[in-house]
Design a protein around this motif. Structure first.
Motif, PDB file in Angstrom:
ATOM      1  N   ILE A 148      28.621 -21.101  -2.271  1.00 54.59           N
ATOM      2  CA  ILE A 148      29.192 -21.859  -3.379  1.00 54.59           C
ATOM      3  C   ILE A 148      30.541 -22.425  -2.955  1.00 54.59           C
ATOM      4  O   ILE A 148      31.455 -21.683  -2.581  1.00 54.59           O
ATOM      5  CB  ILE A 148      29.357 -20.979  -4.635  1.00 54.59           C
ATOM      6  N   GLY A 149      30.644 -23.754  -2.998  1.00 53.57           N
ATOM      7  CA  GLY A 149      31.858 -24.431  -2.564  1.00 53.57           C
ATOM      8  C   GLY A 149      32.571 -25.131  -3.707  1.00 53.57           C
ATOM      9  O   GLY A 149      32.363 -24.818  -4.880  1.00 53.57           O
ATOM     10  N   THR A 150      33.402 -26.096  -3.368  1.00 57.99           N
ATOM     11  CA  THR A 150      34.164 -26.827  -4.368  1.00 57.99           C
ATOM     12  C   THR A 150      34.345 -28.287  -3.941  1.00 57.99           C
ATOM     13  O   THR A 150      34.502 -28.575  -2.747  1.00 57.99           O
ATOM     14  CB  THR A 150      35.548 -26.198  -4.584  1.00 57.99           C
ATOM     15  N   ASN A 151      34.360 -29.172  -4.926  1.00 56.32           N
ATOM     16  CA  ASN A 151      34.605 -30.578  -4.621  1.00 56.32           C
ATOM     17  C   ASN A 151      36.074 -30.854  -4.307  1.00 56.32           C
ATOM     18  O   ASN A 151      36.434 -31.970  -3.920  1.00 56.32           O
ATOM     19  CB  ASN A 151      34.123 -31.483  -5.754  1.00 56.32           C
ATOM     20  N   LEU A 152      36.929 -29.844  -4.441  1.00 56.70           N
ATOM     21  CA  LEU A 152      38.339 -30.009  -4.081  1.00 56.70           C
ATOM     22  C   LEU A 152      38.525 -30.218  -2.578  1.00 56.70           C
ATOM     23  O   LEU A 152      39.556 -30.735  -2.151  1.00 56.70           O
ATOM     24  CB  LEU A 152      39.150 -28.796  -4.537  1.00 56.70           C
ATOM     25  N   VAL A 153      37.537 -29.815  -1.781  1.00 53.03           N
ATOM     26  CA  VAL A 153      37.627 -30.063  -0.337  1.00 53.03           C
ATOM     27  C   VAL A 153      37.645 -31.574  -0.086  1.00 53.03           C
ATOM     28  O   VAL A 153      38.381 -32.067   0.778  1.00 53.03           O
ATOM     29  CB  VAL A 153      36.452 -29.395   0.406  1.00 53.03           C
ATOM     30  N   GLN A 154      36.845 -32.307  -0.835  1.00 48.49           N
ATOM     31  CA  GLN A 154      36.798 -33.760  -0.690  1.00 48.49           C
ATOM     32  C   GLN A 154      37.849 -34.464  -1.561  1.00 48.49           C
ATOM     33  O   GLN A 154      38.253 -35.592  -1.264  1.00 48.49           O
ATOM     34  CB  GLN A 154      35.407 -34.290  -1.082  1.00 48.49           C
ATOM     35  N   ASN A 155      38.265 -33.810  -2.623  1.00 47.35           N
ATOM     36  CA  ASN A 155      39.129 -34.460  -3.608  1.00 47.35           C
ATOM     37  C   ASN A 155      40.179 -33.460  -4.108  1.00 47.35           C
ATOM     38  O   ASN A 155      40.107 -32.980  -5.236  1.00 47.35           O
ATOM     39  CB  ASN A 155      38.267 -34.965  -4.775  1.00 47.35           C
ATOM     40  N   PRO A 156      41.182 -33.143  -3.283  1.00 43.40           N
ATOM     41  CA  PRO A 156      42.136 -32.071  -3.608  1.00 43.40           C
ATOM     42  C   PRO A 156      43.192 -32.500  -4.610  1.00 43.40           C
ATOM     43  O   PRO A 156      44.382 -32.627  -4.295  1.00 43.40           O
ATOM     44  CB  PRO A 156      42.742 -31.741  -2.247  1.00 43.40           C
ATOM     45  N   GLY A 193      30.845 -27.452  -6.668  1.00 40.12           N
ATOM     46  CA  GLY A 193      31.074 -27.940  -8.013  1.00 40.12           C
ATOM     47  C   GLY A 193      32.505 -28.369  -8.234  1.00 40.12           C
ATOM     48  O   GLY A 193      33.387 -28.114  -7.411  1.00 40.12           O
ATOM     49  N   GLY A 194      32.710 -29.021  -9.349  1.00 42.51           N
ATOM     50  CA  GLY A 194      34.050 -29.238  -9.839  1.00 42.51           C
ATOM     51  C   GLY A 194      34.342 -28.166 -10.865  1.00 42.51           C
ATOM     52  O   GLY A 194      33.765 -27.077 -10.834  1.00 42.51           O
ATOM     53  N   LEU A 195      35.207 -28.455 -11.779  1.00 44.18           N
ATOM     54  CA  LEU A 195      35.500 -27.531 -12.861  1.00 44.18           C
ATOM     55  C   LEU A 195      34.267 -27.413 -13.747  1.00 44.18           C
ATOM     56  O   LEU A 195      33.677 -28.426 -14.146  1.00 44.18           O
ATOM     57  CB  LEU A 195      36.691 -28.050 -13.662  1.00 44.18           C
ATOM     58  N   LEU A 196      33.843 -26.199 -14.037  1.00 43.14           N
ATOM     59  CA  LEU A 196      32.659 -25.973 -14.860  1.00 43.14           C
ATOM     60  C   LEU A 196      33.077 -25.596 -16.278  1.00 43.14           C
ATOM     61  O   LEU A 196      34.041 -24.858 -16.485  1.00 43.14           O
ATOM     62  CB  LEU A 196      31.795 -24.863 -14.261  1.00 43.14           C
ATOM     63  N   LEU A 248      25.898 -30.162  -1.132  1.00 42.11           N
ATOM     64  CA  LEU A 248      25.558 -31.030  -2.256  1.00 42.11           C
ATOM     65  C   LEU A 248      26.587 -30.828  -3.364  1.00 42.11           C
ATOM     66  O   LEU A 248      26.747 -29.722  -3.880  1.00 42.11           O
ATOM     67  CB  LEU A 248      24.155 -30.711  -2.761  1.00 42.11           C
ATOM     68  N   VAL A 249      27.284 -31.903  -3.699  1.00 41.80           N
ATOM     69  CA  VAL A 249      28.311 -31.840  -4.739  1.00 41.80           C
ATOM     70  C   VAL A 249      27.654 -32.061  -6.093  1.00 41.80           C
ATOM     71  O   VAL A 249      26.970 -33.070  -6.312  1.00 41.80           O
ATOM     72  CB  VAL A 249      29.409 -32.884  -4.494  1.00 41.80           C
ATOM     73  N   VAL A 250      27.861 -31.124  -7.013  1.00 44.43           N
ATOM     74  CA  VAL A 250      27.273 -31.182  -8.349  1.00 44.43           C
ATOM     75  C   VAL A 250      28.412 -31.186  -9.358  1.00 44.43           C
ATOM     76  O   VAL A 250      28.923 -30.139  -9.760  1.00 44.43           O
ATOM     77  CB  VAL A 250      26.335 -29.987  -8.580  1.00 44.43           C
ATOM     78  N   ASP A 251      28.842 -32.389  -9.732  1.00 44.42           N
ATOM     79  CA  ASP A 251      29.993 -32.498 -10.639  1.00 44.42           C
ATOM     80  C   ASP A 251      29.886 -33.724 -11.534  1.00 44.42           C
ATOM     81  O   ASP A 251      30.892 -34.286 -11.974  1.00 44.42           O
ATOM     82  CB  ASP A 251      31.307 -32.558  -9.844  1.00 44.42           C
ATOM     83  N   GLY A 252      28.657 -34.155 -11.807  1.00 41.34           N
ATOM     84  CA  GLY A 252      28.463 -35.307 -12.676  1.00 41.34           C
ATOM     85  C   GLY A 252      28.780 -36.634 -12.030  1.00 41.34           C
ATOM     86  O   GLY A 252      28.929 -37.646 -12.697  1.00 41.34           O
ATOM     87  N   GLY A 253      28.870 -36.642 -10.681  1.00 40.34           N
ATOM     88  CA  GLY A 253      29.113 -37.882  -9.968  1.00 40.34           C
ATOM     89  C   GLY A 253      30.580 -38.192  -9.737  1.00 40.34           C
ATOM     90  O   GLY A 253      30.916 -39.288  -9.276  1.00 40.34           O
ATOM     91  N   LEU A 254      31.460 -37.228 -10.024  1.00 40.00           N
ATOM     92  CA  LEU A 254      32.900 -37.465  -9.871  1.00 40.00           C
ATOM     93  C   LEU A 254      33.291 -37.705  -8.417  1.00 40.00           C
ATOM     94  O   LEU A 254      34.022 -38.642  -8.098  1.00 40.00           O
ATOM     95  CB  LEU A 254      33.681 -36.276 -10.431  1.00 40.00           C
ATOM     96  N   VAL A 255      32.765 -36.875  -7.511  1.00 40.15           N
ATOM     97  CA  VAL A 255      33.129 -36.949  -6.100  1.00 40.15           C
ATOM     98  C   VAL A 255      31.897 -37.296  -5.280  1.00 40.15           C
ATOM     99  O   VAL A 255      30.826 -36.714  -5.479  1.00 40.15           O
ATOM    100  CB  VAL A 255      33.725 -35.605  -5.613  1.00 40.15           C
ATOM    101  N   LYS A 256      32.042 -38.226  -4.375  1.00 34.64           N
ATOM    102  CA  LYS A 256      30.963 -38.595  -3.460  1.00 34.64           C
ATOM    103  C   LYS A 256      31.270 -38.010  -2.097  1.00 34.64           C
ATOM    104  O   LYS A 256      32.286 -38.347  -1.484  1.00 34.64           O
ATOM    105  CB  LYS A 256      30.828 -40.117  -3.349  1.00 34.64           C
TER     106      LYS A 256
END
Length: 257
Positions: A148-156, A193-196, A248-256
């Motif tokens: 389980i990761g985070t989209n903050l790696v791509q978008n801090p 993910g992003g913030l859940l 795979l980033v699962v955050d509603g399309g916020l981060v690509k």
């Protein structure tokens, strides 16, 4: 590559008693899987989940995943309870962390001890569970490992320096392990993910932050733990049999990614 239906898998979810972990455990249980709910201090929540589904479907096992000896004992308990090896591991456990950007140390304030704690939880924990799981997976000729990761790696966008750095290292480990274990029929992937909305860790997040994130996504809403868990199921299913080493980033399309 050999596949095993979700209903025949024995799944370990670390940190599986509360929040996102509980949502992931429930998602597998709804597909007929047998689930090992690992917990550290959340005994009551783990026992409640086990009681809800019964001993034929769930076993709750206490273990600190940063301790390899406890992880080995966890796998022994799982095999003894279900009479078979763990086929699927979800590395979800999170060292104590609160997602409140207003209360986080900035770059010139944060101490190494914070990084050390997060690295032990994310990287050492995943290392220990993977090493404990691999012999049984090789024996079965099948294995699924999801981190389980985070989209903050791509978008801090928030100064979660320690948490984000640990998850970035976990992504690297995910990819190197996928190359190493692929010939054994074991896939290793990450779901970020992003913030859940909402888990125990995100309960401290102000409502205005959730609203701001929702407005920034193509779907105009914040992802739920149940929606995130759907993607974890995908990586364990036969539909992903040719997929490994992916994030795979699962955050509603916020981060690509």
């Amino acid at each position: 590559m050999r596949t095993v239906p979700l209903a025949e898998q024995i799944v370990l979810v670390t940190g599986g008693a509360r929040g996102l972990g509980a949502a992931i455990a429930r998602a597998f249980l709804q597909q007929g899987s047998r689930v090992v709910v690992n917990y550290h201090r959340s005994a009551a929540a783990a026992d409640a989940l086990a009681s809800e589904f019964g001993p034929d479907r769930v076993v709750a096992v206490q273990a600190d995943v940063t301790d390899r000896h406890q992880v080995d004992a966890l796998f022994d308990s799982a095999r003894e309870h279900f009479g078979s090896t763990v086929t699927t591991v979800v590395n979800n456990a999170l060292i104590d962390f609160s997602f409140n950007g207003d209360d986080r140390a900035k770059a010139d304030e944060i101490e190494w001890s914070a990084f050390d704690s997060q690295f032990r939880g994310s990287v050492a924990g995943a290392l220990h569970t993977t090493q404990a799981a691999v012999p049984g997976m090789r024996e079965a000729g099948f294995g699924r490992i999801t981190t389980i990761g985070t989209n903050l790696v791509q978008n801090p966008v928030v100064p979660y320096h320690d948490y984000t750095a640990a998850k970035a290292a976990l992504l690297a480990l995910t990819r190197t392990f996928s190359a190493d274990l692929g010939p054994d029929g074991i896939t290793v992937n990450m779901v970020s993910g992003g913030l859940l909305r909402t888990t125990d860790a995100s309960s401290a997040t102000p409502p205005a932050v959730f609203d701001m994130i929702a407005e920034s996504t193509p779907l105009r809403r914040v992802t739920t733990p149940a929606e995130f868990a759907d993607t974890v199921l995908f990586f364990a299913s036969s539909w992903s049999r040719a997929v490994t080493g992916q994030n795979l980033v699962v955050d509603g399309g916020l981060v690509k990614d």
